[in-house]
Scaffold this motif. Structure first.
Motif, PDB file in Angstrom:
ATOM      1  N   VAL A 137       0.876  -1.179   0.000  1.00 39.25           N
ATOM      2  CA  VAL A 137       0.000   0.000   0.000  1.00 39.25           C
ATOM      3  C   VAL A 137       0.910   1.225   0.000  1.00 39.25           C
ATOM      4  CG1 VAL A 137      -1.776   1.276   1.246  1.00 39.25           C
ATOM      5  CG2 VAL A 137      -1.789  -1.235   1.271  1.00 39.25           C
ATOM      6  N   PHE A 138       0.774   2.062  -1.034  1.00 41.15           N
ATOM      7  CA  PHE A 138       1.606   3.248  -1.162  1.00 41.15           C
ATOM      8  C   PHE A 138       0.916   4.426  -0.492  1.00 41.15           C
ATOM      9  CE2 PHE A 138       2.853   0.349  -4.418  1.00 41.15           C
ATOM     10  CZ  PHE A 138       4.234   0.445  -4.415  1.00 41.15           C
ATOM     11  N   GLY A 139       1.692   5.237   0.252  1.00 36.83           N
ATOM     12  CA  GLY A 139       1.143   6.326   1.043  1.00 36.83           C
ATOM     13  C   GLY A 139       0.508   7.438   0.245  1.00 36.83           C
ATOM     14  N   ASP A 140       0.824   7.554  -1.043  1.00 34.61           N
ATOM     15  CA  ASP A 140       0.251   8.642  -1.835  1.00 34.61           C
ATOM     16  C   ASP A 140      -0.938   8.200  -2.685  1.00 34.61           C
ATOM     17  OD1 ASP A 140       1.728   7.098  -3.553  1.00 34.61           O
ATOM     18  OD2 ASP A 140       2.594   8.768  -4.654  1.00 34.61           O
ATOM     19  N   VAL A 141      -1.445   6.984  -2.452  1.00 30.21           N
ATOM     20  CA  VAL A 141      -2.568   6.449  -3.219  1.00 30.21           C
ATOM     21  C   VAL A 141      -3.606   5.921  -2.242  1.00 30.21           C
ATOM     22  CG1 VAL A 141      -3.250   4.689  -4.902  1.00 30.21           C
ATOM     23  CG2 VAL A 141      -1.012   5.773  -5.090  1.00 30.21           C
ATOM     24  N   SER A 142      -4.877   6.197  -2.499  1.00 24.04           N
ATOM     25  CA  SER A 142      -5.933   5.662  -1.639  1.00 24.04           C
ATOM     26  C   SER A 142      -5.916   4.140  -1.693  1.00 24.04           C
ATOM     27  CB  SER A 142      -7.304   6.158  -2.111  1.00 24.04           C
ATOM     28  OG  SER A 142      -7.391   7.545  -2.003  1.00 24.04           O
ATOM     29  N   PRO A 143      -6.030   3.475  -0.532  1.00 21.92           N
ATOM     30  CA  PRO A 143      -6.034   2.014  -0.537  1.00 21.92           C
ATOM     31  C   PRO A 143      -7.272   1.457  -1.232  1.00 21.92           C
ATOM     32  CG  PRO A 143      -6.466   2.852   1.656  1.00 21.92           C
ATOM     33  CD  PRO A 143      -6.152   4.034   0.800  1.00 21.92           C
ATOM     34  N   LYS A 144      -7.136   0.265  -1.799  1.00 21.45           N
ATOM     35  CA  LYS A 144      -8.271  -0.381  -2.469  1.00 21.45           C
ATOM     36  C   LYS A 144      -9.066  -1.190  -1.456  1.00 21.45           C
ATOM     37  CE  LYS A 144      -6.137  -0.599  -6.978  1.00 21.45           C
ATOM     38  NZ  LYS A 144      -5.676  -1.418  -8.074  1.00 21.45           N
ATOM     39  N   ARG A 145     -10.361  -1.193  -1.645  1.00 22.13           N
ATOM     40  CA  ARG A 145     -11.244  -2.011  -0.818  1.00 22.13           C
ATOM     41  C   ARG A 145     -11.394  -3.375  -1.464  1.00 22.13           C
ATOM     42  NH1 ARG A 145     -16.244   1.734   1.172  1.00 22.13           N
ATOM     43  NH2 ARG A 145     -15.086   2.667   2.868  1.00 22.13           N
ATOM     44  N   ALA A 146     -12.010  -4.278  -0.733  1.00 24.45           N
ATOM     45  CA  ALA A 146     -12.306  -5.588  -1.300  1.00 24.45           C
ATOM     46  C   ALA A 146     -13.139  -5.391  -2.554  1.00 24.45           C
ATOM     47  CB  ALA A 146     -13.055  -6.445  -0.281  1.00 24.45           C
ATOM     48  N   GLY A 147     -12.825  -6.078  -3.605  1.00 24.71           N
ATOM     49  CA  GLY A 147     -13.527  -5.920  -4.866  1.00 24.71           C
ATOM     50  C   GLY A 147     -12.781  -4.994  -5.815  1.00 24.71           C
ATOM     51  N   GLY A 148     -11.645  -4.423  -5.361  1.00 24.33           N
ATOM     52  CA  GLY A 148     -10.812  -3.610  -6.233  1.00 24.33           C
ATOM     53  C   GLY A 148     -11.196  -2.147  -6.342  1.00 24.33           C
ATOM     54  N   ASN A 149     -12.249  -1.705  -5.639  1.00 20.17           N
ATOM     55  CA  ASN A 149     -12.649  -0.305  -5.716  1.00 20.17           C
ATOM     56  C   ASN A 149     -11.806   0.533  -4.769  1.00 20.17           C
ATOM     57  OD1 ASN A 149     -14.726  -0.995  -7.474  1.00 20.17           O
ATOM     58  ND2 ASN A 149     -16.129  -1.406  -5.779  1.00 20.17           N
ATOM     59  N   GLU A 150     -11.409   1.733  -5.230  1.00 15.29           N
ATOM     60  CA  GLU A 150     -10.663   2.621  -4.349  1.00 15.29           C
ATOM     61  C   GLU A 150     -11.603   3.221  -3.316  1.00 15.29           C
ATOM     62  OE1 GLU A 150      -8.012   5.509  -5.845  1.00 15.29           O
ATOM     63  OE2 GLU A 150      -7.075   4.138  -7.238  1.00 15.29           O
ATOM     64  N   MET A 151     -11.048   3.515  -2.126  1.00 16.41           N
ATOM     65  CA  MET A 151     -11.846   4.123  -1.069  1.00 16.41           C
ATOM     66  C   MET A 151     -12.178   5.559  -1.443  1.00 16.41           C
ATOM     67  SD  MET A 151      -9.956   2.755   2.386  1.00 16.41           S
ATOM     68  CE  MET A 151     -10.904   3.841   3.397  1.00 16.41           C
ATOM     69  N   LYS A 152     -13.382   5.989  -1.131  1.00 17.12           N
ATOM     70  CA  LYS A 152     -13.803   7.367  -1.349  1.00 17.12           C
ATOM     71  C   LYS A 152     -13.506   8.162  -0.081  1.00 17.12           C
ATOM     72  CE  LYS A 152     -16.172   7.263  -5.314  1.00 17.12           C
ATOM     73  NZ  LYS A 152     -15.928   8.097  -6.420  1.00 17.12           N
ATOM     74  N   MET A 153     -13.086   9.402  -0.265  1.00 19.45           N
ATOM     75  CA  MET A 153     -12.845  10.273   0.873  1.00 19.45           C
ATOM     76  C   MET A 153     -14.187  10.780   1.385  1.00 19.45           C
ATOM     77  SD  MET A 153      -9.643  10.098   1.191  1.00 19.45           S
ATOM     78  CE  MET A 153      -9.202  11.362   2.323  1.00 19.45           C
ATOM     79  N   PRO A 154     -14.274  11.098   2.695  1.00 21.75           N
ATOM     80  CA  PRO A 154     -15.526  11.648   3.216  1.00 21.75           C
ATOM     81  C   PRO A 154     -15.862  12.960   2.516  1.00 21.75           C
ATOM     82  CG  PRO A 154     -13.940  11.220   4.986  1.00 21.75           C
ATOM     83  CD  PRO A 154     -13.256  10.950   3.702  1.00 21.75           C
ATOM     84  N   SER A 155     -17.149  13.232   2.358  1.00 21.56           N
ATOM     85  CA  SER A 155     -17.581  14.415   1.598  1.00 21.56           C
ATOM     86  C   SER A 155     -17.093  15.720   2.218  1.00 21.56           C
ATOM     87  CB  SER A 155     -19.101  14.429   1.460  1.00 21.56           C
ATOM     88  OG  SER A 155     -19.695  14.490   2.741  1.00 21.56           O
ATOM     89  N   PHE A 156     -16.871  15.747   3.553  1.00 16.30           N
ATOM     90  CA  PHE A 156     -16.429  16.993   4.165  1.00 16.30           C
ATOM     91  C   PHE A 156     -14.994  17.360   3.762  1.00 16.30           C
ATOM     92  CE2 PHE A 156     -15.373  13.823   7.398  1.00 16.30           C
ATOM     93  CZ  PHE A 156     -14.063  14.149   7.721  1.00 16.30           C
ATOM     94  N   LEU A 157     -14.283  16.438   3.127  1.00 14.64           N
ATOM     95  CA  LEU A 157     -12.939  16.736   2.636  1.00 14.64           C
ATOM     96  C   LEU A 157     -12.942  17.210   1.181  1.00 14.64           C
ATOM     97  CD1 LEU A 157     -10.908  13.805   4.195  1.00 14.64           C
ATOM     98  CD2 LEU A 157     -10.952  16.185   4.918  1.00 14.64           C
ATOM     99  N   ASP A 158     -14.112  17.213   0.547  1.00 15.59           N
ATOM    100  CA  ASP A 158     -14.202  17.713  -0.825  1.00 15.59           C
ATOM    101  C   ASP A 158     -13.919  19.209  -0.842  1.00 15.59           C
ATOM    102  OD1 ASP A 158     -14.913  15.228  -1.743  1.00 15.59           O
ATOM    103  OD2 ASP A 158     -17.064  15.659  -1.826  1.00 15.59           O
ATOM    104  N   PRO A 159     -13.278  19.707  -1.903  1.00 16.75           N
ATOM    105  CA  PRO A 159     -13.047  21.156  -1.979  1.00 16.75           C
ATOM    106  C   PRO A 159     -14.374  21.883  -2.130  1.00 16.75           C
ATOM    107  CG  PRO A 159     -12.336  20.070  -3.996  1.00 16.75           C
ATOM    108  CD  PRO A 159     -12.719  18.992  -3.032  1.00 16.75           C
ATOM    109  N   PRO A 160     -14.428  23.125  -1.655  1.00 18.87           N
ATOM    110  CA  PRO A 160     -15.691  23.858  -1.760  1.00 18.87           C
ATOM    111  C   PRO A 160     -16.071  24.110  -3.215  1.00 18.87           C
ATOM    112  CG  PRO A 160     -13.925  25.306  -1.026  1.00 18.87           C
ATOM    113  CD  PRO A 160     -13.372  23.921  -1.060  1.00 18.87           C
ATOM    114  N   GLN A 161     -17.364  24.060  -3.486  1.00 17.89           N
ATOM    115  CA  GLN A 161     -17.869  24.353  -4.819  1.00 17.89           C
ATOM    116  C   GLN A 161     -18.232  25.827  -4.868  1.00 17.89           C
ATOM    117  OE1 GLN A 161     -17.820  21.972  -7.232  1.00 17.89           O
ATOM    118  NE2 GLN A 161     -16.837  20.747  -5.650  1.00 17.89           N
ATOM    119  N   ILE A 162     -17.648  26.538  -5.788  1.00 15.59           N
ATOM    120  CA  ILE A 162     -17.882  27.980  -5.888  1.00 15.59           C
ATOM    121  C   ILE A 162     -18.841  28.218  -7.048  1.00 15.59           C
ATOM    122  CG2 ILE A 162     -16.822  30.219  -6.299  1.00 15.59           C
ATOM    123  CD1 ILE A 162     -14.236  28.996  -5.114  1.00 15.59           C
TER     124      ILE A 162
END
Length: 101
Positions: free
Chosen positions: A70-95
């Motif tokens: 697992v590389f520190g600069d890449v989101s880890p993969k979940r079972a089934g090969g899908n990458e983990m999604k970050m929580p929505s509160f970490l999304d950049p603001p929409q202007i």
């Protein structure tokens, strides 16, 4: 630390700003070391007086079970090969663009 070199700075700079940690092999930036470890009671930093701040992108985690690295600069993969999604509160603001009509 094995395989790591510490920037040679004067004691005042090391105490106030820290010193850079680099890979001995390639010279790449790994993070910084600070002399404020005594502030963190009941941690390894307290014992040494040094607190290391290692950049996650510089790390490679090797699972004990022999699984895929697992590389520190890449989101880890979940079972089934899908990458983990970050929580929505970490999304950049929409202007919203202003209507200039």
């Amino acid at each position: 630390l094995i395989g790591v070199e510490t920037e040679n700075v004067n004691p005042i700079q090391a105490g106030l700003l820290g010193a850079e940690l680099r890979c001995k092999n390639c010279g790449g930036h790994l993070g910084d070391v600070f002399q404020d470890g005594k502030l963190f009671v009941n941690t390894p930093a307290f014992a040494t007086g040094k607190r290391c701040c290692i950049d996650g992108g510089a790390l490679v985690f090797k699972p004990a079970d022999g699984g895929e690295d697992v590389f520190g600069d890449v989101s880890p993969k979940r079972a089934g090969g899908n990458e983990m999604k970050m929580p929505s509160f970490l999304d950049p603001p929409q202007i919203a663009a202003k209507d200039r009509s």
